[in-house]
Design a protein around this motif. Structure first.
Motif, PDB file in Angstrom:
ATOM      1  N   SER A  17       0.840  -1.297  -0.061  1.00 31.98           N
ATOM      2  CA  SER A  17      -0.004  -0.001   0.116  1.00 31.98           C
ATOM      3  C   SER A  17       0.841   1.204  -0.029  1.00 31.98           C
ATOM      4  O   SER A  17       0.713   2.176  -0.774  1.00 31.98           O
ATOM      5  CB  SER A  17      -0.967   0.117   1.361  1.00 31.98           C
ATOM      6  OG  SER A  17      -1.742  -1.263   1.100  1.00 31.98           O
ATOM      7  N   TYR A  19       4.119   1.415  -1.024  1.00 33.92           N
ATOM      8  CA  TYR A  19       4.761   1.685  -2.347  1.00 33.92           C
ATOM      9  C   TYR A  19       3.737   2.061  -3.270  1.00 33.92           C
ATOM     10  O   TYR A  19       3.880   3.142  -4.258  1.00 33.92           O
ATOM     11  CB  TYR A  19       5.367   0.509  -2.758  1.00 33.92           C
ATOM     12  CG  TYR A  19       6.002   0.551  -3.981  1.00 33.92           C
ATOM     13  CD1 TYR A  19       7.510   1.079  -4.152  1.00 33.92           C
ATOM     14  CD2 TYR A  19       5.500   0.391  -5.306  1.00 33.92           C
ATOM     15  CE1 TYR A  19       8.186   1.267  -5.430  1.00 33.92           C
ATOM     16  CE2 TYR A  19       6.280   0.577  -6.439  1.00 33.92           C
ATOM     17  CZ  TYR A  19       7.501   0.900  -6.521  1.00 33.92           C
ATOM     18  OH  TYR A  19       8.281   1.034  -7.632  1.00 33.92           O
ATOM     19  N   PHE A  20       2.591   1.702  -3.373  1.00 30.86           N
ATOM     20  CA  PHE A  20       1.706   2.081  -4.333  1.00 30.86           C
ATOM     21  C   PHE A  20       1.071   3.368  -4.263  1.00 30.86           C
ATOM     22  O   PHE A  20       0.808   4.152  -5.103  1.00 30.86           O
ATOM     23  CB  PHE A  20       0.264   0.958  -4.216  1.00 30.86           C
ATOM     24  CG  PHE A  20      -0.924   1.308  -5.180  1.00 30.86           C
ATOM     25  CD1 PHE A  20      -0.438   0.506  -6.560  1.00 30.86           C
ATOM     26  CD2 PHE A  20      -1.745   1.678  -5.123  1.00 30.86           C
ATOM     27  CE1 PHE A  20      -1.577   0.932  -7.422  1.00 30.86           C
ATOM     28  CE2 PHE A  20      -2.818   1.957  -6.114  1.00 30.86           C
ATOM     29  CZ  PHE A  20      -2.504   1.389  -7.319  1.00 30.86           C
ATOM     30  N   LEU A  21       0.706   3.791  -3.032  1.00 30.08           N
ATOM     31  CA  LEU A  21       0.548   5.248  -2.761  1.00 30.08           C
ATOM     32  C   LEU A  21       1.739   6.399  -3.095  1.00 30.08           C
ATOM     33  O   LEU A  21       1.383   7.164  -3.522  1.00 30.08           O
ATOM     34  CB  LEU A  21      -0.194   5.464  -1.353  1.00 30.08           C
ATOM     35  CG  LEU A  21      -1.368   4.872  -1.264  1.00 30.08           C
ATOM     36  CD1 LEU A  21      -1.671   4.752   0.443  1.00 30.08           C
ATOM     37  CD2 LEU A  21      -2.645   5.367  -1.880  1.00 30.08           C
ATOM     38  N   TYR A  22       2.956   6.089  -2.766  1.00 30.17           N
ATOM     39  CA  TYR A  22       4.062   6.765  -3.341  1.00 30.17           C
ATOM     40  C   TYR A  22       4.267   7.135  -4.597  1.00 30.17           C
ATOM     41  O   TYR A  22       4.855   8.039  -4.960  1.00 30.17           O
ATOM     42  CB  TYR A  22       5.177   6.617  -2.480  1.00 30.17           C
ATOM     43  CG  TYR A  22       5.062   6.984  -0.911  1.00 30.17           C
ATOM     44  CD1 TYR A  22       5.418   8.399  -1.211  1.00 30.17           C
ATOM     45  CD2 TYR A  22       5.077   5.969   0.122  1.00 30.17           C
ATOM     46  CE1 TYR A  22       5.188   9.140   0.327  1.00 30.17           C
ATOM     47  CE2 TYR A  22       5.037   6.860   1.335  1.00 30.17           C
ATOM     48  CZ  TYR A  22       5.147   8.032   1.552  1.00 30.17           C
ATOM     49  OH  TYR A  22       5.274   8.810   2.831  1.00 30.17           O
ATOM     50  N   SER A  23       3.731   6.051  -5.430  1.00 26.84           N
ATOM     51  CA  SER A  23       3.968   6.239  -7.018  1.00 26.84           C
ATOM     52  C   SER A  23       2.672   6.577  -7.612  1.00 26.84           C
ATOM     53  O   SER A  23       1.804   6.286  -8.491  1.00 26.84           O
ATOM     54  CB  SER A  23       4.142   4.616  -7.351  1.00 26.84           C
ATOM     55  OG  SER A  23       3.142   3.897  -7.302  1.00 26.84           O
ATOM     56  N   PHE A  24       2.044   7.784  -6.807  1.00 23.67           N
ATOM     57  CA  PHE A  24       0.737   8.302  -7.160  1.00 23.67           C
ATOM     58  C   PHE A  24       0.535   8.679  -8.637  1.00 23.67           C
ATOM     59  O   PHE A  24      -0.521   8.222  -9.032  1.00 23.67           O
ATOM     60  CB  PHE A  24       0.655   9.689  -6.473  1.00 23.67           C
ATOM     61  CG  PHE A  24      -0.747  10.193  -6.836  1.00 23.67           C
ATOM     62  CD1 PHE A  24      -1.859   9.593  -6.442  1.00 23.67           C
ATOM     63  CD2 PHE A  24      -0.790  11.570  -7.304  1.00 23.67           C
ATOM     64  CE1 PHE A  24      -3.202  10.140  -6.882  1.00 23.67           C
ATOM     65  CE2 PHE A  24      -2.023  12.140  -7.805  1.00 23.67           C
ATOM     66  CZ  PHE A  24      -3.181  11.564  -7.309  1.00 23.67           C
ATOM     67  N   PRO A  25       1.351   9.494  -9.439  1.00 22.21           N
ATOM     68  CA  PRO A  25       0.839   9.500 -10.615  1.00 22.21           C
ATOM     69  C   PRO A  25       0.771   8.301 -11.638  1.00 22.21           C
ATOM     70  O   PRO A  25       1.705   7.846 -12.048  1.00 22.21           O
ATOM     71  CB  PRO A  25       1.830  10.608 -11.288  1.00 22.21           C
ATOM     72  CG  PRO A  25       3.027  10.619 -10.663  1.00 22.21           C
ATOM     73  CD  PRO A  25       2.557  10.192  -9.443  1.00 22.21           C
ATOM     74  N   PHE A  26      -0.592   7.625 -11.531  1.00 16.01           N
ATOM     75  CA  PHE A  26      -0.388   6.339 -12.126  1.00 16.01           C
ATOM     76  C   PHE A  26      -0.541   6.118 -13.631  1.00 16.01           C
ATOM     77  O   PHE A  26      -1.500   5.955 -14.287  1.00 16.01           O
ATOM     78  CB  PHE A  26      -1.867   5.476 -11.518  1.00 16.01           C
ATOM     79  CG  PHE A  26      -2.057   5.555 -10.030  1.00 16.01           C
ATOM     80  CD1 PHE A  26      -1.006   5.059  -9.027  1.00 16.01           C
ATOM     81  CD2 PHE A  26      -2.877   6.438  -9.716  1.00 16.01           C
ATOM     82  CE1 PHE A  26      -1.215   5.148  -7.842  1.00 16.01           C
ATOM     83  CE2 PHE A  26      -3.080   6.321  -8.038  1.00 16.01           C
ATOM     84  CZ  PHE A  26      -2.315   5.785  -7.228  1.00 16.01           C
ATOM     85  N   ILE A  32       3.405  -0.472 -11.917  1.00 15.95           N
ATOM     86  CA  ILE A  32       3.558  -0.158 -10.721  1.00 15.95           C
ATOM     87  C   ILE A  32       2.889  -1.418  -9.843  1.00 15.95           C
ATOM     88  O   ILE A  32       3.353  -1.618  -8.562  1.00 15.95           O
ATOM     89  CB  ILE A  32       2.457   1.134 -10.603  1.00 15.95           C
ATOM     90  CG1 ILE A  32       3.225   2.252 -11.112  1.00 15.95           C
ATOM     91  CG2 ILE A  32       2.184   1.591  -9.013  1.00 15.95           C
ATOM     92  CD1 ILE A  32       2.235   3.630 -11.093  1.00 15.95           C
TER      93      ILE A  32
END
Length: 104
Positions: A17, A19-26, A32
């Motif tokens: 979670s 890592y996923f949230l810190y790579s925000f511009p999806f 990702i």
């Protein structure tokens, strides 16, 4: 054992979670998610290592230095002075105590 695996899954889920949230511009969704899964798997395995280290530290507390020194001193005294030496020491002490009394 089940509790250990479940808590490892919780830590892996948290790592995923974060890592996923810190790579925000999806921009790349699949990339990702793949990287987040790899991070979760690595944290899952690292948690086993961390638990092994913690259990090793708890089960093997370090010995007190003072206790070791006292035990070594006691062993040295036992090995250096024999009972005959103690007897001679006591005899000489008794003779020294008697000498001042006889002079007065």
């Amino acid at each position: 054992m089940v509790g250990t695996i479940l808590s490892n899954f919780w830590i892996a889920l948290i790592a995923f979670s974060v890592y996923f949230l810190y790579s925000f511009p999806f921009i790349e969704g699949m990339g990702i998610i793949l990287k987040a899964c790899i991070v979760a798997f690595v944290f899952f395995l690292l948690t086993f290592l961390a638990r092994a280290i913690i259990s090793y530290i708890i089960s093997n507390p370090p010995e007190e230095i003072e206790d070791v020194l006292v035990e070594k001193d006691a062993e040295i005294l036992k090995s250096e002075i024999s009972p005959e030496d103690y007897a001679e020491l006591v005899k000489t002490m008794l003779k020294e105590d008697e000498q001042p009394n006889s002079q007065t």
